[in-house]
Design an enzyme around this catalytic site. Structure first.
Site, mmCIF file in Angstrom:
data_model
loop_
_atom_site.group_PDB
_atom_site.id
_atom_site.type_symbol
_atom_site.label_atom_id
_atom_site.label_comp_id
_atom_site.label_asym_id
_atom_site.label_seq_id
_atom_site.Cartn_x
_atom_site.Cartn_y
_atom_site.Cartn_z
ATOM 1 N N LYS A 185 -19.315 17.698 55.519
ATOM 2 C CA LYS A 185 -20.553 17.098 56.052
ATOM 3 C C LYS A 185 -21.458 16.607 54.924
ATOM 4 O O LYS A 185 -22.240 15.689 55.117
ATOM 5 C CB LYS A 185 -21.259 18.068 56.996
ATOM 6 C CG LYS A 185 -21.854 19.332 56.358
ATOM 7 C CD LYS A 185 -23.242 19.161 55.794
ATOM 8 C CE LYS A 185 -23.653 20.345 54.949
ATOM 9 N NZ LYS A 185 -24.954 20.173 54.293
ATOM 10 N N THR A 242 -27.621 17.180 58.469
ATOM 11 C CA THR A 242 -27.645 16.677 57.095
ATOM 12 C C THR A 242 -27.638 15.152 57.045
ATOM 13 O O THR A 242 -28.144 14.564 56.092
ATOM 14 C CB THR A 242 -26.470 17.267 56.301
ATOM 15 O OG1 THR A 242 -26.327 18.649 56.650
ATOM 16 C CG2 THR A 242 -26.708 17.205 54.816
HETATM 17 O O1 LIG Z 1 -26.473 22.456 53.766
HETATM 18 C C1 LIG Z 1 -27.594 22.117 53.999
HETATM 19 C C2 LIG Z 1 -28.150 22.113 55.365
HETATM 20 O O2 LIG Z 1 -27.322 22.803 56.258
HETATM 21 C C3 LIG Z 1 -28.455 21.616 52.904
HETATM 22 O O3 LIG Z 1 -28.135 20.299 52.677
HETATM 23 P P1 LIG Z 1 -28.396 19.612 51.276
HETATM 24 O O4 LIG Z 1 -27.597 20.367 50.255
HETATM 25 O O5 LIG Z 1 -27.943 18.201 51.455
HETATM 26 O O6 LIG Z 1 -29.870 19.697 51.006
#
Ligand SMILES: O=C(CO)COP(=O)(O)O
Ligand SMILES: NC(=O)C1=CN([C@@H]2O[C@H](COP(=O)(O)OP(=O)(O)OC[C@H]3O[C@@H](n4cnc5c(N)ncnc54)[C@H](OP(=O)(O)O)[C@@H]3O)[C@@H](O)[C@H]2O)C=CC1
Length: 320
Positions: A185, A242
């Site tokens: 993701k 995300t």
């Molecule tokens: O895993 C995350 C949200 O579930 C955090 O995402 P980021 O690492 O892109 O900030």
């Protein structure tokens, strides 16, 4: 029983705060002596502005107190996991190790739980993953996560240990599906950010998320994960969060990439290295992962947004 957390960044600290607020004793280890001294003195972490660290959290730059704990949450970046496990494998044997990172190791091509199983075979490996921003967890906002452990009894123990009134854990034994969902993701979030940064619009982003999910299903199926897991918090849930939130570092990195702007190189962006690992894995396994491939090329500067877009849009038309 004290819960150990390796990594004093945003996520490790946020988990510690949530658990400590619910009465657990928490031992955080971080490698940066100066940052630890600051956290101790201020009862705060610069990566989590506005959050006070409860008294139940002890922070140290020394490893001994961490290794005194039976259950450790490993909240360091995915590419740092292998050296950490290799350096400390003897002291980690026999422990319950919960990987909290999301990514695929570039050298070994494994997700965090598989890496733990390979490098510390005597430990119980688990994965904590799903849609959750550290800032939300630390503020006590409602959050639901997935705890994945091949041994269901250990999974149940962890579910009880790590759930709080605002942090709700669901359980699965499908560790492959859970760890791959979290890793993939992040790559899709970079791609979603690129569509917005390049001015392609919300419809393009929705198409990207959907085709990204198809790509995730293809890889997870091939590697032995379950489709149900991917439809849950650790896959679809985290993908949606995300790919649509400015809070995500991967998404913001993609927006900057799409807009041709610079991005702070010290920010943790797990999807960049993971895209490269997945590009290689796609070649090795003969699987079609066009979005991962394009993201890998973009982040490596091997292509530009216009060419990447053309590569995706000129693929043969096919059934959904
Ligand atoms: O895993 C995350 C949200 O579930 C955090 O995402 P980021 O690492 O892109 O900030
Ligand atoms: N932030 C979030 O909202 C969420 C993050 N995650 C995942 O958690 C993991 C960690 O992210 P996050 O805490 O946000 O990142 P941060 O950048 O905030 O913190 C990373 C932490 O890991 C430490 N670290 C980095 N490299 C090493 C190493 N080689 N050995 C030991 N420690 C190291 C850093 O120490 P130093 O400061 O000294 O570099 C820092 O304490 C990632 O995989 C991320 O995907 C999952 C869900 C939510």
């Amino acid at each position: 029983m004290t819960i150990g957390i390796a990594g004093g960044g945003a996520f490790g600290t946020a988990l510690g705060v949530a658990l400590a607020r619910d009465g657990r004793d928490v031992q955080v280890w971080a490698r940066d002596v100066a940052a630890v001294a600051q956290m101790q003195a201020n009862r705060a972490n610069a990566r989590l502005p506005g959050v006070t660290l409860p008294d139940e959290i002890t922070i140290s730059a020394v490893l001994d107190p961490l290794f005194a704990c039976d259950t450790l949450l490993l909240a360091i970046p995915a590419q740092a996991l292998v050296p950490f496990l290799q350096d400390h494998s003897a002291r980690l044997a026999g422990k319950v190790l919960v990987a909290c990172c999301k990514g695929i190791d570039l050298q070994r091509m494994t997700g965090p739980a598989s890496t733990i199983r390979d490098l510390v075979p005597d430990a119980q490996a688990a994965v904590l993953t799903g849609p959750s921003f550290a800032a939300d967890i630390a503020r006590g906002l409602p959050t639901a996560l997935t705890i994945a452990c091949a041994d269901d009894a250990t999974g149940m123990m962890l579910q009880q240990m790590l759930s709080t009134p605002t942090l709700r854990l669901y359980r699965t034994t499908d560790i492959i599906g859970a760890e791959l969902g979290g890793a993939l993701k992040n790559v899709m979030a970079i791609a979603a950010g690129v569509t917005i940064g390049a001015g392609l619009g919300d419809s393009a982003r929705a198409a990207l998320i959907t085709r990204g999910f198809a790509e995730m299903q293809r890889l997870v199926g091939q590697l032995g994960g379950q489709a149900d897991t991917l439809r849950g918090l650790s896959g679809l849930g985290d993908l949606v969060l995300t790919c649509t939130s400015e809070q995500s570092r991967n998404y913001r990195f993609g927006v900057a990439l799409g807009a041709g702007q610079a991005f702070d190189a010290t920010t943790t962006v797990e999807g960049a290295a993971t895209a490269r690992a997945l590009q290689q894995l796609a070649l090795d396994l003969g699987i079609d992962l066009p979005i991962c491939t394009v993201v890998a090329d973009l982040t490596m500067g091997r292509t530009d947004v216009k060419t990447a877009l053309h590569a995706l849009l000129s693929r043969p038309l096919k059934e959904e």
